[in-house]
Design an enzyme around this catalytic site. Structure first.
Site, PDB file in Angstrom:
ATOM      1  CB  SER A   1      24.046 -24.834 -84.233  1.00 58.52           C
ATOM      2  OG  SER A   1      24.057 -25.471 -85.470  1.00 58.52           O
TER       3      SER A   1
ATOM      4  CE  LYS B   1      15.345 -21.658 -76.486  1.00 59.14           C
ATOM      5  NZ  LYS B   1      15.874 -22.157 -75.228  1.00 59.14           N
TER       6      LYS B   1
ATOM      7  CE  LYS C   1      22.995 -18.309 -80.161  1.00 59.77           C
ATOM      8  NZ  LYS C   1      24.445 -18.251 -79.975  1.00 59.77           N
TER       9      LYS C   1
ATOM     10  NE  ARG D   1      26.384 -27.777 -80.643  1.00 59.35           N
ATOM     11  CZ  ARG D   1      26.885 -27.982 -81.848  1.00 59.35           C
ATOM     12  NH1 ARG D   1      28.191 -28.010 -82.004  1.00 59.35           N
ATOM     13  NH2 ARG D   1      26.106 -28.137 -82.882  1.00 59.35           N
TER      14      ARG D   1
END
Ligand code: IVH
Length: 677
Positions: free
Chosen positions: A84, A285, A119, A140
């Site tokens: 996460s 990122k 996001k 996931r």
């Protein structure tokens, strides 16, 4: 013939019953009745509707998802864990993130390029392509094991099934977020609370035909496993994906300063209501994939990425009462019981007040009109008090000095800062019922024993019925009693039994974390498990004399300090804790701890650093040692294999001590040589 109102009543009952069981099955993934029972319900429902056409007008059948339950999805291990993200809530958190990245990489005053992407608030999935052909699709799951949802994923027409003609890598894993567009959600409003639930419900239901009826969309955002690695940066990766026919989010862009980050954040926050999908922040990122690799991960999230959340929705409400709650470490937290309000789509009736000091500082009182906010999944917080609305007779809140169990509470004096802790604690441990129940909740949580179907609510239910008071009771449940409880059927009991039995096999690090020793989180539990290695060695800590010796050794481990060892000592010095831990362990089968890094050129080597390095931070050096199977120690001892002396300000005393003990003392250059050998 029965009278019409009775038929409608019966029909409504069947509908509600089906809907409830759909929720247990599709959304909670925790069926309470067998497939046959479910089919019978459905048959009754539809035959009634067929018999009395006026029932059709109620439109109930349209409100049911049609699929009948089959077996659960197959669980498959991810090629690489699906982690996460750490969260940032304000500009300062982003500043800290940038600083941490720079520190870790040991770069000063140089800006690092970040890639920023919305996001998406959907459901994550991973797509695996072998020679360009989609061969696997997983949810996931718990991050380590996902569920095989390939057939459902294949119903999403925009996900490429075959990219073999475009020369993709032999193995390519694409991480993506699956969602339902806001416009499409309007038609599903009656069935789901929000688009995210709708996407999850539809993706994880067992009949691909049903999934195909729901308009799922997706954005590809991340790289999982890849062979060979042909990408240099995140932006390069996304560009190639787009060329291969994947859908990527068009709002992605590179940024390289805090100013740019703040600007991008503000502007997207203003625009987001216009997008056709829900977003809850921006993911930043590190763009360069080599740097991402160097930065690596902490136990839950990558060091190279962060989610900068949009500011939380704020609403006004009134405090009805201030109560206290007791946490598993005995921390006494004040909670405001407020008049129910909707914030961010959820009805809220509690808000945390953090601690005594916070109440003092903000002068929060019962009866006050307050502003609260809810950010992400965290508990709503009190932002401010509207003093103009305060009643004259209002009185300052007197913080209770006793725990709910009646015992006196304490503020601890920190040895290092010489200050009293802001938090008051009950120090009764398991002897306090309020702490005990929280400890049990921690024990069954995902990161601990991870017992499916035994969550916080069930622990509360079992606690109130005296079915569970201590960890060991979980393994000796009275299922005859549980069978009679409402909401429990044969199938759910069978599932619970299976889940409990499955949880008996546990790795040493998870066990140490599960016990719930204060200051021992997942990372520390791994360090301790690495030290003990096996259950047998771990059991030595139960013995007072052996414990003293162990504690001395633990202090040598990097990451373990006196805060941790004192907490460990006080935990095991307590007779009740000791008994409870021993009883628990007797029920379990504990796997030896094998460090994931385990093998490597530094396997079993113990290393200590002194002084700074020119190309690498201490944290990075430590990560490298661990990845290559070695351990970093914090003090000089005979066990050391190397003392590595960095060029910047090494401690001469340490070097001399090491030489005396005949430990190899090596320079930074020699160290790099070993790493590259
Ligand atoms: S990158 C740690 N990028 O957020 C793995 N995640 O809290 C790197 N998500 O499970 C995640 N949009 O489901 C990344 N543009 C985006 C994303 C995104 C949504 C989700 C994803 C992940 C969760 C992490």
């Amino acid at each position: 013939m029965q009278d019409k109102s009775e038929i409608v009543k019966k029909f409504k009952q069947l509908f509600n019953n089906l809907k409830k069981n759909n929720k247990h099955y599709f959304i909670e993934d925790n069926p309470r009745i067998t497939d046959a029972e479910y089919d019978e319900l459905k048959r009754e429902f539809f035959s009634l509707e067929n018999k009395y056409p006026f029932l059709k007008k109620l439109n109930f059948s349209k409100n049911l998802i049609g699929a009948s339950p089959t077996n659960k999805f197959k669980k498959i291990q991810h090629l690489k864990p699906m982690l996460s993200l750490a969260n940032a809530f304000e500009s300062k958190d982003m500043k800290d993130f940038l600083k941490k990245v720079n520190n870790f990489l040991n770069i000063e005053n140089k800006s690092i390029e970040l890639f920023s992407e919305p996001k998406i608030d959907g459901i994550s999935a991973t797509l695996i392509y072998e020679n360009g052909i989609l061969i696997r699709g997983l949810s996931r799951g718990d991050g380590i094991f996902g569920e095989d949802i390939l057939e459902n994923i294949k119903t999403i027409s925009t996900i490429p099934k075959n990219i073999s003609n475009k020369n993709p890598p032999k193995l390519l894993e694409v991480r993506c977020e699956i969602y339902i567009g806001k416009k499409d959600f309007i038609n599903l409003k009656n069935k789901f609370a929000n688009p995210r639930n709708a996407a999850g419900g539809s993706l994880r239901q067992k009949n691909p035909k049903e999934t195909s009826k729901i308009p799922l969309k997706y954005f590809a955002y991340g790289l999982g496993a890849v062979e060979p690695q042909i990408f240099k940066t995140q932006s390069d990766f996304l560009k190639k994906l787009s060329n291969w026919g994947f859908t990527i989010n068009q709002l992605g862009k590179t940024v390289s300063s805090l100013e740019e980050i703040n600007k991008a954040h503000k502007s997207l926050d203003n625009e987001r209501s216009k997008l056709n999908y829900d977003i809850d922040g921006i993911v930043y990122k590190v763009n360069d994939l080599d740097l991402q690799k160097r930065l690596g991960n902490t136990s839950n999230s990558p060091r190279w990425a962060i989610a900068y959340k949009f500011s939380a929705e704020k609403v006004i409400t009134k405090i009805k009462k201030i109560i206290i709650q007791v946490g598993r470490t005995g921390a006494i937290t004040p909670v405001a019981k407020v008049e129910p309000v909707t914030v961010g789509g959820v009805v809220v009736s509690n808000a945390t007040l953090h601690n005594e000091d916070e109440i003092q500082r903000k002068d929060i009182r019962e009866g006050d009109t307050i502003q609260i906010q809810r950010a992400g999944d965290v508990i709503p917080q009190v932002v401010s008090v509207d003093f103009t609305k305060r009643e004259k007779k209002s009185e300052k809140f007197k913080f209770p000095l006793k725990c709910l169990c009646g015992a006196a509470t304490k503020k601890e004096l920190s040895k290092s800062t010489k200050k009293f802790d802001a938090v008051r604690r009950c120090i009764k441990g398991y002897a306090c019922d309020y702490i005990a129940i929280e400890k049990l909740k921690h024990l069954v949580s995902k990161e601990s024993l991870n017992i499916d179907g035994l969550g916080k609510k069930v622990i509360e239910q079992f606690w109130n019925l005296n079915l569970v008071r201590q960890p060991v009771h979980i393994f000796n449940l009275d299922f005859k009693k549980i069978e009679k409880l409402e909401g429990w059927g044969k199938l759910s009991i069978e599932n619970l039994k299976k889940a409990i039995n499955k949880s008996r096999l546990i790795s040493l690090d998870k066990l140490i974390y599960s016990i719930g020793i204060r200051h021992i989180g997942q990372e520390n539990a791994k360090i301790l498990a690495g030290y003990f290695g096996s259950e047998e060695k771990f059991r030595n800590i139960f013995d007072k004399e052996k414990r003293n010796h162990i504690i001395k050794n633990l202090l040598e481990l990097d990451g373990i300090g006196s805060t941790q060892t004192e907490s460990i000592n006080s935990f095991f010095s307590n007779k009740i804790n000791l008994k409870i831990t021993q009883d628990l362990i007797n029920e379990l089968e504990i796997k030896n701890y094998i460090s994931h890094s385990g093998q490597g050129i530094l396997s079993n080597k113990k290393i200590m650093f002194t002084g700074g390095f020119s190309d690498m931070s201490r944290s990075e050096a430590k990560m490298i040692v661990e990845n290559k199977g070695g351990k970093v120690l914090g003090t000089i001892s005979k066990k050391l294999d190397y003392l590595v002396v960095g060029s910047s300000k090494p401690t001469i005393k340490k070097i001399n001590q090491a030489k005396k003990l005949e430990i190899k003392v090596i320079s930074e250059k020699e160290w790099i040589k070993i790493l590259n050998s």
